[in-house]
Design an enzyme around this catalytic site. Sequence first.
Site, short mmCIF file in Angstrom:
data_model
loop_
_atom_site.label_atom_id
_atom_site.label_comp_id
_atom_site.label_asym_id
_atom_site.label_seq_id
_atom_site.Cartn_x
_atom_site.Cartn_y
_atom_site.Cartn_z
CG LEU A 257 11.31 -1.88 9.90
CD1 LEU A 257 12.17 -1.89 8.77
CD2 LEU A 257 11.69 -0.78 10.75
CG HIS B 264 7.26 -2.21 2.05
ND1 HIS B 264 7.09 -1.13 2.82
CD2 HIS B 264 5.64 -2.82 2.16
CE1 HIS B 264 5.86 -1.08 3.38
NE2 HIS B 264 5.00 -1.95 2.89
CE LYS C 25 7.95 -16.53 8.28
NZ LYS C 25 8.59 -17.32 9.34
CG MET D 199 -2.01 -1.30 1.20
SD MET D 199 -3.52 -0.87 2.03
CE MET D 199 -2.90 -0.63 3.87
CG LEU E 98 7.42 1.31 -0.84
CD1 LEU E 98 7.65 0.98 -2.21
CD2 LEU E 98 6.36 0.12 -0.66
O1 PAF Z 1 -0.13 -5.89 3.63
C1 PAF Z 1 -0.66 -4.97 2.63
O2 PAF Z 1 0.01 -3.71 2.52
C2 PAF Z 1 -1.92 -5.15 2.12
O3 PAF Z 1 -2.80 -5.78 2.83
C3 PAF Z 1 -1.91 -5.63 0.82
C4 PAF Z 1 -1.50 -7.07 0.64
C5 PAF Z 1 -1.27 -4.74 -0.13
C6 PAF Z 1 -3.38 -5.81 0.08
O4 PAF Z 1 -3.96 -4.33 0.10
#
Ligand code: PAF
Length: 285
Positions: free
Chosen positions: A185, A33, A149, A26, A29
């Site tokens: 994080l 990520h 996780k 989403m 970052l």
């Molecule tokens: O974990 C996330 O950032 C969100 O739940 C996802 C998997 C991108 C779905 O919107």
Amino acid sequence: MRIVHTIADLRQALRAAEHPSFVPTMGNLHAGHLALLAQAKPLGDASVASIFVNRLQFLPHEDFDSYPRTFEADCARLRDAGCDVLFAPREADLYPEPQHFKVVPDPQLADLLEGEFRPGFFTGVATVVMKLFMAVFAGKVQGTAVFGKKDYQQLMVIRGLVRQFALPIDIAAGETQRAEDGLALSSRNRYLSEAERAEALQLPLALRTLARDALAAAHALPDRLPALEAAARQALAARGWQPDYLTLRRRTDLLPPQSGDGAGALVVLGAARLGGTRLIDNLEV
Ligand code: PAF
């Protein structure tokens, strides 16, 4: 890195890829990520990240509007990390009409824990992930998607989705990335004031204490666990938190452990609000 906004452009960008690897996000970052992307890159012949703040997984009182949107900085980070394709759909690209068809996960899993405190959350997640999977992987023989996780229950829901729909997608799990002091994080950490950021560490500490106390009571775990969990919640509440849950569960189904379940099969999970910020974390035990 190619940046595309529509499903058609994404498919065009991926036309030569046979087995892409994919990290849905989403945005906003952080190193967590980027670690997922680093894990994903060698697992496919083209790496794809998505940025989409999915309205369907937010309750009306939650932070959809204020969720941090840092698109330019995110693009720079992905480019530096060697991402091949960024899929950044606008809302009208992914939801051109109201989304009446939804993916409803197994309530035995999705109504627990996060699902109890955020009703409908996993339906919103599973629905958008299915759409993203179809956008990235349709027509491909095989693909891989990497989920962290940190969102332990989400990872289990996605594994169930892939298994039950027989999707040709491998799901890889990324370890939780932590700050030096141990805080997991999260994009939501940026909501914390300086004092709250220092206090936030108490959540992983409470999980560690619960795990330690539970293992010490392993001989009578089903009987002793409710009191240990209540003590963990009360300890955080005494520091000004509003805990939703701090609990020890089985890794296989997130149900309470039975006698005989022990280390290697368990996970402690917690969610608690500190000021206006809701944090979640977990530790495998
Ligand atoms: O974990 C996330 O950032 C969100 O739940 C996802 C998997 C991108 C779905 O919107």
